[in-house]
Write an enzyme that holds these catalytic residues in place. Structure first.
Site, PDB file in Angstrom:
ATOM      1  CB  THR A  47      -0.818  -0.005   1.309  1.00 52.43           C
ATOM      2  OG1 THR A  47      -1.686  -1.118   1.265  1.00 52.43           O
ATOM      3  CG2 THR A  47      -1.614   1.256   1.505  1.00 52.43           C
ATOM      4  NE  ARG A  89      -7.672  -8.553   2.773  1.00 56.32           N
ATOM      5  CZ  ARG A  89      -6.711  -7.629   2.785  1.00 56.32           C
ATOM      6  NH1 ARG A  89      -6.684  -6.680   1.875  1.00 56.32           N
ATOM      7  NH2 ARG A  89      -5.787  -7.650   3.710  1.00 56.32           N
ATOM      8  CB  VAL A  90     -12.551  -4.568   2.796  1.00 55.84           C
ATOM      9  CG1 VAL A  90     -12.066  -3.209   3.278  1.00 55.84           C
ATOM     10  CG2 VAL A  90     -13.491  -4.387   1.598  1.00 55.84           C
ATOM     11  N   GLY A  91      -9.234  -4.801   3.351  1.00 53.06           N
ATOM     12  CA  GLY A  91      -8.186  -4.805   4.371  1.00 53.06           C
ATOM     13  C   GLY A  91      -8.263  -3.601   5.285  1.00 53.06           C
ATOM     14  CG  ASP A  92      -4.540  -2.201   6.759  1.00 54.27           C
ATOM     15  OD1 ASP A  92      -4.528  -2.857   5.698  1.00 54.27           O
ATOM     16  OD2 ASP A  92      -3.604  -1.463   7.099  1.00 54.27           O
ATOM     17  CB  THR A 113       2.230  -0.641   4.299  1.00 53.55           C
ATOM     18  OG1 THR A 113       2.214  -1.500   3.149  1.00 53.55           O
ATOM     19  CG2 THR A 113       3.611  -0.671   4.920  1.00 53.55           C
ATOM     20  N   GLY A 114       1.153  -3.485   4.840  1.00 50.98           N
ATOM     21  CA  GLY A 114       1.383  -4.879   5.201  1.00 50.98           C
ATOM     22  C   GLY A 114       0.080  -5.634   5.335  1.00 50.98           C
ATOM     23  N   GLY A 142      -3.115  -6.514   6.190  1.00 46.15           N
ATOM     24  CA  GLY A 142      -4.105  -5.661   6.832  1.00 46.15           C
ATOM     25  C   GLY A 142      -4.830  -6.294   8.006  1.00 46.15           C
TER      26      GLY A 142
HETATM   27  N1  ASP Z   1      -2.568  -3.225   4.017  1.00 44.01           N
HETATM   28  C1  ASP Z   1      -3.027  -3.636   2.733  1.00 44.01           C
HETATM   29  C2  ASP Z   1      -4.081  -4.660   2.849  1.00 44.01           C
HETATM   30  O1  ASP Z   1      -3.986  -5.540   3.687  1.00 44.01           O
HETATM   31  C3  ASP Z   1      -1.957  -4.154   1.865  1.00 44.01           C
HETATM   32  C4  ASP Z   1      -0.627  -3.480   1.938  1.00 44.01           C
HETATM   33  O2  ASP Z   1      -0.322  -2.683   2.741  1.00 44.01           O
HETATM   34  O3  ASP Z   1       0.200  -3.739   1.115  1.00 44.01           O
HETATM   35  O4  ASP Z   1      -4.988  -4.638   2.071  1.00 44.01           O
END
Ligand code: ASP
Length: 325
Positions: A185, A213-216, A236-237, A239
């Site tokens: 992200t 799916r929805v992340g953070d 980031t990472g 989520g």
């Molecule tokens: N945080 C984002 C998610 O989980 C992905 C990312 O940060 O790369 O959707």
């Protein structure tokens, strides 16, 4: 004559008053120092060109909100950034679905999730913030809102991303690979020459995720949080780990209690380490900035870097990590 209870209450208020005055006095010189000194911090190496675009706004005395939007629009439009916007990896059914959110210095927030066919989800999120009574629109409602407000319908699936998806389908294993472009992200925080803080976060989410799916990233408090009295933080990472610990809100609240941005990011990573047993399987990175212009970043595994534009210089920096492997 004052009874004992009233005396104690009065004494407590007086103490609180003194503490408040001290706090304000302590903040004043820092804020003065910051006047005219914008700063931008953003995640990963695609943060470098994003920071440049944000800086263009800030160096002319522009507003942090305009800077963060302009900044993250760069990777959103870049087909070679396969984790954000146009050219992002699709979900496991072949759909590119985007999540984004934005927050301004007044605490206003806007967000879109599971948005398809629109290249700049961050600008839709801003419009949700500015033109609706809501904070978040999702899916088809978000797309209809965008189209009704002049955004163009576009095919966001590039040949390169389609090919990657077709290769992935041969095994169809959902296993995020740490630091390998399947969850990168762009989160970007800026402080402008007035000392106001805003933030933006936008992503195509985890590559080959389940449809829906929805992340953070579009969740205010998880992927991003700003409080103009304190600072801002973004993630980031993977989520799911950030959502379970409401990471960005946590970082801002830790800064509110007096922690430096660096320490607060470390503490938020530690929360994941303590609470989530299989944390080693995922990467997480946080960035933060406080009102005094101090910044911080921390991650779980080595390999997370961030771009910092400060004192007229844009630099890519490796964040310190909890694990050393
Ligand atoms: N945080 C984002 C998610 O989980 C992905 C990312 O940060 O790369 O959707």
């Amino acid at each position: 004559m004052l009874d004992r209870r009233k005396f104690i209450q009065g004494a407590a208020l007086a103490t609180a008053g003194i503490a408040l005055t001290k706090h304000v006095d302590a903040e004043a010189p820092k804020l003065k120092h910051l006047q005219g000194k914008p700063i931008v911090i953003s995640t990963w190496n695609h943060g470098m060109p994003a920071n440049e675009a944000a800086w263009e706004v800030l160096k002319k005395g522009g507003r942090a909100l305009d800077a963060v939007e302009a900044g993250v629009r760069v990777p959103e439009a870049d087909p070679n950034v396969m984790t954000v916007g146009y050219g992002g990896f699709p979900d496991r059914d072949g759909f590119v679905t985007l999540d984004a959110c934005i927050m301004d210095e007044k605490g206003n927030a806007g967000s879109v999730a599971f948005l398809q066919d629109i290249m700049h989800p961050i600008s839709v999120a801003r419009l949700v913030m500015e033109k609706t009574p809501h904070v978040m629109l999702v899916g088809d409602g978000a797309r209809q809102f965008a189209l009704a407000n002049g955004f163009k319908k576009e095919n966001l699936l590039t040949d390169k991303a389609r090919k990657a998806w077709e290769d992935w389908k041969k095994e169809s294993k959902y296993k995020p690979v740490i630091n390998i472009e399947n969850h990168d992200t762009i989160s970007l925080l800026a402080i402008d020459s007035k000392g106001d803080i805003s933030g933006a976060c936008t992503t195509s989410g985890a590559a080959f995720k389940m449809h829906g799916r929805v992340g953070d990233s579009p969740i205010i408090g998880a992927g991003l949080f700003c409080d103009n009295e304190v600072g801002g933080a973004a993630a980031t990472g993977q989520g799911e780990l950030v959502m379970k610990t409401l990471g960005s809100f946590l970082v801002v609240e830790l800064m509110r209690s007096g922690m430096s941005p660096q320490k607060a990011c470390e503490e938020a990573v530690m929360r994941i380490v303590k609470k989530i047993p299989n944390y080693k399987e995922s990467q997480i990175g946080y960035i933060a900035i406080n009102k005094a212009g101090e910044t911080g970043a921390y991650c779980l595994h080595p390999g997370f870097n961030y771009a910092l534009y400060k004192d007229d210089k844009n630099t890519l920096i490796d964040a310190k990590s909890f694990l050393k492997d």
